[in-house]
Write a protein that holds these residues in place. Structure first.
Motif, PDB file in Angstrom:
ATOM      1  N   GLN A   7       1.111  -1.108   0.057  1.00 55.17           N
ATOM      2  CA  GLN A   7      -0.045   0.012  -0.085  1.00 55.17           C
ATOM      3  C   GLN A   7       0.799   1.284   0.153  1.00 55.17           C
ATOM      4  O   GLN A   7       1.834   1.201   0.599  1.00 55.17           O
ATOM      5  N   LYS A   8       0.505   2.269  -0.707  1.00 51.93           N
ATOM      6  CA  LYS A   8       1.129   3.388  -0.714  1.00 51.93           C
ATOM      7  C   LYS A   8       1.293   4.136   0.434  1.00 51.93           C
ATOM      8  O   LYS A   8       0.623   4.327   1.235  1.00 51.93           O
ATOM      9  N   VAL A   9       2.471   4.415   0.906  1.00 52.15           N
ATOM     10  CA  VAL A   9       2.967   5.187   2.334  1.00 52.15           C
ATOM     11  C   VAL A   9       3.065   6.734   2.199  1.00 52.15           C
ATOM     12  O   VAL A   9       4.207   6.960   1.578  1.00 52.15           O
ATOM     13  N   ASP A  10       2.298   7.532   2.758  1.00 46.46           N
ATOM     14  CA  ASP A  10       2.597   8.947   2.706  1.00 46.46           C
ATOM     15  C   ASP A  10       3.782   9.315   3.782  1.00 46.46           C
ATOM     16  O   ASP A  10       3.169   9.427   4.855  1.00 46.46           O
ATOM     17  N   LEU A  11       4.765   9.581   3.556  1.00 48.87           N
ATOM     18  CA  LEU A  11       5.790   9.687   4.533  1.00 48.87           C
ATOM     19  C   LEU A  11       5.865  11.296   4.744  1.00 48.87           C
ATOM     20  O   LEU A  11       6.034  12.047   3.759  1.00 48.87           O
ATOM     21  N   ASP A  12       6.365  11.697   5.873  1.00 47.33           N
ATOM     22  CA  ASP A  12       6.843  12.914   6.077  1.00 47.33           C
ATOM     23  C   ASP A  12       8.197  13.208   5.834  1.00 47.33           C
ATOM     24  O   ASP A  12       8.885  12.204   5.548  1.00 47.33           O
ATOM     25  N   PRO A  13       8.600  14.459   5.161  1.00 41.67           N
ATOM     26  CA  PRO A  13      10.085  14.544   4.974  1.00 41.67           C
ATOM     27  C   PRO A  13      10.904  14.250   6.187  1.00 41.67           C
ATOM     28  O   PRO A  13      10.632  14.536   7.252  1.00 41.67           O
ATOM     29  N   PRO A  14      11.832  13.632   5.858  1.00 39.81           N
ATOM     30  CA  PRO A  14      12.927  12.964   7.018  1.00 39.81           C
ATOM     31  C   PRO A  14      13.424  14.354   7.823  1.00 39.81           C
ATOM     32  O   PRO A  14      13.479  15.417   7.279  1.00 39.81           O
ATOM     33  N   LYS A  15      13.483  13.882   9.270  1.00 36.52           N
ATOM     34  CA  LYS A  15      13.996  14.965  10.042  1.00 36.52           C
ATOM     35  C   LYS A  15      15.496  14.598  10.512  1.00 36.52           C
ATOM     36  O   LYS A  15      15.679  13.432  10.231  1.00 36.52           O
ATOM     37  N   ASP A  16      16.223  15.580  10.809  1.00 35.38           N
ATOM     38  CA  ASP A  16      17.652  15.594  11.286  1.00 35.38           C
ATOM     39  C   ASP A  16      17.643  15.843  12.525  1.00 35.38           C
ATOM     40  O   ASP A  16      18.871  16.117  13.013  1.00 35.38           O
ATOM     41  N   ASP A  17      16.578  15.597  13.208  1.00 39.86           N
ATOM     42  CA  ASP A  17      16.844  15.890  14.855  1.00 39.86           C
ATOM     43  C   ASP A  17      17.756  14.976  15.398  1.00 39.86           C
ATOM     44  O   ASP A  17      17.943  13.777  15.031  1.00 39.86           O
ATOM     45  N   ILE A  18      18.394  15.394  16.437  1.00 34.54           N
ATOM     46  CA  ILE A  18      19.545  14.500  17.209  1.00 34.54           C
ATOM     47  C   ILE A  18      18.565  13.766  18.429  1.00 34.54           C
ATOM     48  O   ILE A  18      17.902  14.605  19.332  1.00 34.54           O
ATOM     49  N   ILE A  19      18.539  12.759  18.546  1.00 35.27           N
ATOM     50  CA  ILE A  19      17.969  11.910  19.543  1.00 35.27           C
ATOM     51  C   ILE A  19      18.926  10.974  20.311  1.00 35.27           C
ATOM     52  O   ILE A  19      19.654  10.466  19.820  1.00 35.27           O
ATOM     53  N   ARG A 106       8.571   2.749   4.533  1.00 36.60           N
ATOM     54  CA  ARG A 106       7.745   2.674   5.259  1.00 36.60           C
ATOM     55  C   ARG A 106       7.526   3.343   6.395  1.00 36.60           C
ATOM     56  O   ARG A 106       6.228   3.672   7.018  1.00 36.60           O
ATOM     57  N   TYR A 107       8.325   3.939   7.264  1.00 39.99           N
ATOM     58  CA  TYR A 107       8.300   4.559   8.338  1.00 39.99           C
ATOM     59  C   TYR A 107       8.938   6.016   8.241  1.00 39.99           C
ATOM     60  O   TYR A 107       9.961   6.240   7.555  1.00 39.99           O
ATOM     61  N   ASN A 108       8.577   6.663   9.131  1.00 39.05           N
ATOM     62  CA  ASN A 108       8.912   8.281   8.771  1.00 39.05           C
ATOM     63  C   ASN A 108      10.340   8.326   9.792  1.00 39.05           C
ATOM     64  O   ASN A 108      10.492   7.670  10.630  1.00 39.05           O
ATOM     65  N   ILE A 109      11.360   8.965   9.333  1.00 35.67           N
ATOM     66  CA  ILE A 109      12.497   9.203   9.773  1.00 35.67           C
ATOM     67  C   ILE A 109      12.621  10.511  10.592  1.00 35.67           C
ATOM     68  O   ILE A 109      12.115  11.450  10.295  1.00 35.67           O
ATOM     69  N   LYS A 110      12.566  10.006  11.966  1.00 35.72           N
ATOM     70  CA  LYS A 110      12.455  11.144  12.997  1.00 35.72           C
ATOM     71  C   LYS A 110      14.034  11.838  13.354  1.00 35.72           C
ATOM     72  O   LYS A 110      13.965  12.830  14.249  1.00 35.72           O
ATOM     73  N   GLY A 111      15.140  11.371  12.851  1.00 34.77           N
ATOM     74  CA  GLY A 111      16.298  11.849  13.305  1.00 34.77           C
ATOM     75  C   GLY A 111      17.473  11.004  13.420  1.00 34.77           C
ATOM     76  O   GLY A 111      17.364   9.786  12.713  1.00 34.77           O
ATOM     77  N   LYS A 112      18.483  11.335  14.065  1.00 37.32           N
ATOM     78  CA  LYS A 112      19.886  10.418  14.202  1.00 37.32           C
ATOM     79  C   LYS A 112      20.202  10.396  15.456  1.00 37.32           C
ATOM     80  O   LYS A 112      19.699  11.004  16.399  1.00 37.32           O
ATOM     81  N   VAL A 113      20.788   9.201  15.904  1.00 31.48           N
ATOM     82  CA  VAL A 113      21.188   8.997  17.165  1.00 31.48           C
ATOM     83  C   VAL A 113      22.347   9.723  17.545  1.00 31.48           C
ATOM     84  O   VAL A 113      23.343   9.921  16.878  1.00 31.48           O
ATOM     85  N   ALA A 114      22.112  10.345  18.748  1.00 33.11           N
ATOM     86  CA  ALA A 114      23.195  11.337  19.198  1.00 33.11           C
ATOM     87  C   ALA A 114      24.129  10.398  19.218  1.00 33.11           C
ATOM     88  O   ALA A 114      24.701   9.345  19.746  1.00 33.11           O
ATOM     89  N   GLY A 115      25.674  11.118  18.609  1.00 31.65           N
ATOM     90  CA  GLY A 115      27.082  10.472  18.519  1.00 31.65           C
ATOM     91  C   GLY A 115      26.893   9.196  17.753  1.00 31.65           C
ATOM     92  O   GLY A 115      28.172   8.414  17.946  1.00 31.65           O
ATOM     93  N   ALA A 116      26.140   8.982  16.943  1.00 27.36           N
ATOM     94  CA  ALA A 116      26.198   7.712  16.062  1.00 27.36           C
ATOM     95  C   ALA A 116      27.366   7.712  15.452  1.00 27.36           C
ATOM     96  O   ALA A 116      27.766   8.558  14.623  1.00 27.36           O
ATOM     97  N   SER A 117      28.168   6.666  15.184  1.00 23.09           N
ATOM     98  CA  SER A 117      29.292   6.748  14.531  1.00 23.09           C
ATOM     99  C   SER A 117      29.250   5.360  13.350  1.00 23.09           C
ATOM    100  O   SER A 117      30.215   5.124  12.627  1.00 23.09           O
ATOM    101  N   ASN A 118      27.967   4.918  13.501  1.00 22.45           N
ATOM    102  CA  ASN A 118      27.819   3.763  12.422  1.00 22.45           C
ATOM    103  C   ASN A 118      26.950   4.056  11.427  1.00 22.45           C
ATOM    104  O   ASN A 118      25.992   3.066  10.825  1.00 22.45           O
ATOM    105  N   LEU A 119      27.001   5.210  10.763  1.00 26.04           N
ATOM    106  CA  LEU A 119      26.176   5.609   9.843  1.00 26.04           C
ATOM    107  C   LEU A 119      26.634   5.025   8.195  1.00 26.04           C
ATOM    108  O   LEU A 119      27.686   4.736   8.170  1.00 26.04           O
TER     109      LEU A 119
END
Length: 119
Positions: A7-19, A106-119
């Motif tokens: 099914q078509k999924v309407d996603l929000d624009p990806p966020k780049d908040d630090i989580i 399928r899922y909205n991107i809410k941000g990046k994990v703080a300090g993530a080095s595994n990108l």
């Protein structure tokens, strides 16, 4: 195109908040006042509303953390739900990339994990 949802999924624009990891840990589906998040390669996806990630769901083990290694290895073991994946085989890295694409369609991107080095 592979990995397209049925099914078509309407996603929000990806966020780049630090989580932060503390906030992410609260997003494990057990706290009704928090969303349910799964992080892959440092990117946080909102899987709220998918019963598979609820506390009694088959994929709950992935919630509230970066589960990159477990996804890459197709593992449901809690000890494999950790962000380190760079030492895995090319085959496992391809599986991880496929999961990333699957989630991103399928899922909205809410941000990046703080300090993530595994990108």
């Amino acid at each position: 195109m592979p990995f397209e949802p049925k099914q078509k999924v309407d996603l929000d624009p990806p966020k780049d908040d630090i989580i932060g990891l503390d906030f992410l840990a609260k997003c494990d589906g057990k706290n009704p006042e928090y969303p349910t998040y799964v992080a892959i390669k440092g990117t946080v996806f909102d899987v709220s509303g998918n019963k598979a990630y609820s506390p009694d769901g088959s994929y709950h083990v992935f919630t509230g953390k970066d589960a990159s290694r477990a996804l890459a290895q197709s593992s449901l073991k809690p000890e494999d739900c950790r962000p380190e994946w760079d030492d895995l085989s090319d085959e496992h890295k391809k599986v991880l990339d496929d999961w990333y694409i699957f989630f991103s369609k399928r899922y909205n991107i809410k941000g990046k994990v703080a300090g993530a080095s595994n990108l």
